[in-house]
Design a protein around this motif. Structure first.
Motif, PDB file in Angstrom:
ATOM      1  N   LYS A 122       0.812  -1.222   0.000  1.00 30.15           N
ATOM      2  CA  LYS A 122       0.000   0.000   0.000  1.00 30.15           C
ATOM      3  C   LYS A 122       0.843   1.267   0.000  1.00 30.15           C
ATOM      4  O   LYS A 122       0.398   2.323  -0.427  1.00 30.15           O
ATOM      5  CB  LYS A 122      -0.927   0.011   1.213  1.00 30.15           C
ATOM      6  CG  LYS A 122      -2.009  -1.021   1.148  1.00 30.15           C
ATOM      7  CD  LYS A 122      -2.865  -0.986   2.398  1.00 30.15           C
ATOM      8  CE  LYS A 122      -3.895  -2.082   2.357  1.00 30.15           C
ATOM      9  NZ  LYS A 122      -4.716  -2.108   3.564  1.00 30.15           N
ATOM     10  N   GLU A 123       2.079   1.176   0.475  1.00 27.68           N
ATOM     11  CA  GLU A 123       2.969   2.339   0.551  1.00 27.68           C
ATOM     12  C   GLU A 123       3.830   2.518  -0.695  1.00 27.68           C
ATOM     13  O   GLU A 123       4.487   3.538  -0.839  1.00 27.68           O
ATOM     14  CB  GLU A 123       3.872   2.223   1.786  1.00 27.68           C
ATOM     15  CG  GLU A 123       3.122   2.062   3.104  1.00 27.68           C
ATOM     16  CD  GLU A 123       2.203   3.238   3.401  1.00 27.68           C
ATOM     17  OE1 GLU A 123       2.623   4.395   3.192  1.00 27.68           O
ATOM     18  OE2 GLU A 123       1.054   3.000   3.831  1.00 27.68           O
ATOM     19  N   GLN A 125       4.124   3.611  -3.900  1.00 27.29           N
ATOM     20  CA  GLN A 125       3.455   4.416  -4.923  1.00 27.29           C
ATOM     21  C   GLN A 125       4.044   4.203  -6.322  1.00 27.29           C
ATOM     22  O   GLN A 125       3.312   4.236  -7.315  1.00 27.29           O
ATOM     23  CB  GLN A 125       3.528   5.903  -4.543  1.00 27.29           C
ATOM     24  CG  GLN A 125       2.825   6.237  -3.243  1.00 27.29           C
ATOM     25  CD  GLN A 125       1.328   5.972  -3.312  1.00 27.29           C
ATOM     26  OE1 GLN A 125       0.678   6.328  -4.284  1.00 27.29           O
ATOM     27  NE2 GLN A 125       0.780   5.336  -2.286  1.00 27.29           N
TER      28      GLN A 125
END
Length: 149
Positions: A122-123, A125
């Motif tokens: 999720k981190e 990008q």
């Protein structure tokens, strides 16, 4: 940049192990060399549950992708998970992963695969942008859950 994709075979085991170890070190995945070897070798021996491709020249690969196969009622049959995709840091940013992520779903669909999935931190990008450009979308209200056996 265009990279050749080679179906990994038993003679590629040591090169693939080195790439997987580098990826695992980068991602903080702890796995013994023996467990890594035991996970990779059956793919190269032709088990029907997945395949591995080397990116770049087989004698000096610059990355790899491992695809596992399953069955989905929701998607109407055979589905695939891009379990791992890795490009050496020194050659990142040249379109190699993008090329793989665009070419592999087309090839898999010709083999009867109905959907291709992947998992992303999720981190992360940068990876999310890469996957989005390749046509992958998050599924609202869904997430992978794991129970290690």
């Amino acid at each position: 940049m265009s990279a050749a994709f080679t179906l990994a075979k038993p003679e590629h085991l040591e090169r693939l192990i080195a790439l997987v170890a580098a990826f695992h070190a980068e991602e903080g995945i702890e796995q013994s060399d023996e467990d890594r070897r035991n996970a990779i070798a059956p793919l190269l021996d032709g088990i029907p549950h997945g395949i591995a491709y080397l990116m770049g020249p087989p004698r000096a690969p610059i990355g790899y992708v491992v695809i596992t196969l399953g069955w989905s009622l929701e998607f109407g049959g055979l589905d695939a998970i891009i379990d791992e995709i890795y490009v050496r840091p020194g050659v990142r940013g040249r379109g190699i992963a993008s090329e793989a992520l665009l070419a592999l779903p087309n090839a898999l669909s010709q083999g009867g695969v109905k959907a291709v999935h992947l998992e992303v931190d999720k981190e992360n990008q940068i990876a999310q942008k890469l996957y989005t450009r390749a046509g992958f979308k998050p599924r609202d209200n869904y997430m992978f859950m794991t129970r290690k056996l």
